[in-house]
Design an enzyme around this catalytic site. Sequence first.
Site, PDB file in Angstrom:
ATOM      1  N   HIS A  20       0.838  -1.213   0.000  1.00  0.00           N
ATOM      2  CA  HIS A  20       0.000   0.000   0.000  1.00  0.00           C
ATOM      3  C   HIS A  20       0.866   1.255   0.000  1.00  0.00           C
ATOM      4  CE1 HIS A  20      -3.686   2.311   1.046  1.00  0.00           C
ATOM      5  NE2 HIS A  20      -2.799   3.111   1.618  1.00  0.00           N
ATOM      6  N   GLU A  21       1.786   1.334   0.936  1.00  0.00           N
ATOM      7  CA  GLU A  21       2.627   2.523   1.038  1.00  0.00           C
ATOM      8  C   GLU A  21       3.650   2.588  -0.094  1.00  0.00           C
ATOM      9  OE1 GLU A  21       1.908   4.963   2.918  1.00  0.00           O
ATOM     10  OE2 GLU A  21       0.306   3.821   3.864  1.00  0.00           O
ATOM     11  N   HIS A  24       1.938   4.209  -2.995  1.00  0.00           N
ATOM     12  CA  HIS A  24       1.921   5.672  -2.882  1.00  0.00           C
ATOM     13  C   HIS A  24       3.265   6.268  -3.288  1.00  0.00           C
ATOM     14  CE1 HIS A  24      -1.979   6.037  -1.135  1.00  0.00           C
ATOM     15  NE2 HIS A  24      -1.677   5.476   0.010  1.00  0.00           N
TER      16      HIS A  24
END
Length: 208
Positions: A20-21, A24
């Site tokens: 997820h990170e 980003h």
Amino acid sequence: MQIDELFYLVPAILIALTVHEFGHAFVAYKLGDITQKERGRLTLNPFRHLDLIGSICLLLFQFGWAKPVQVEPYYFKNHKDGMIWTAVSGPITNFIVGFISIMLMMLIIKVIGLSQITYHIMMFLQYCALVNVGLGIFNLIPIPPLDGSKVLMGILPEDLYFKILRYENLIGLLLLACLYIGVLDGPLIHARSVILEGFMNIANFIIR
């Protein structure tokens, strides 16, 4: 929660938070934010991304968050579009991993079949799909500090968005309270079930 469940759940959480990170950071970097590389967020090392409270929430409720990627929108050619793409990239990455997990489950059933070994692999993939899709949906809620609020930043007028942002801490506490008492469980679990069913239908169509 039983101990054997943790055997599958903990690594699934680590994978979900990490990708997820990383999603980003990767998209922000590709859009011009060079600080992501300097801050060490362009990595799949989970310890660069974990947030203690978010990880605990994900462990207890299967909805949580990781340490936010600090984005510098001034590096983007288009600030608002860059923020929107960076914000949605995390949940989209989770959905991709969730879909891949389901695809692998289907392939194991069709090609290898169930055995004592494949049972454990299937259980891990099931948890991986559940956690990744759940994390992706949760973070799309359009309230601070979740990713959905960053999408609002790209849509709403800046003065209105920053007025909302003044109450970020209060909203965050209310969000935790809602998670604790289970107010959001029904809608989030329903949304997760719908997306997982859609992924299963697509996977079945691809590999049949």
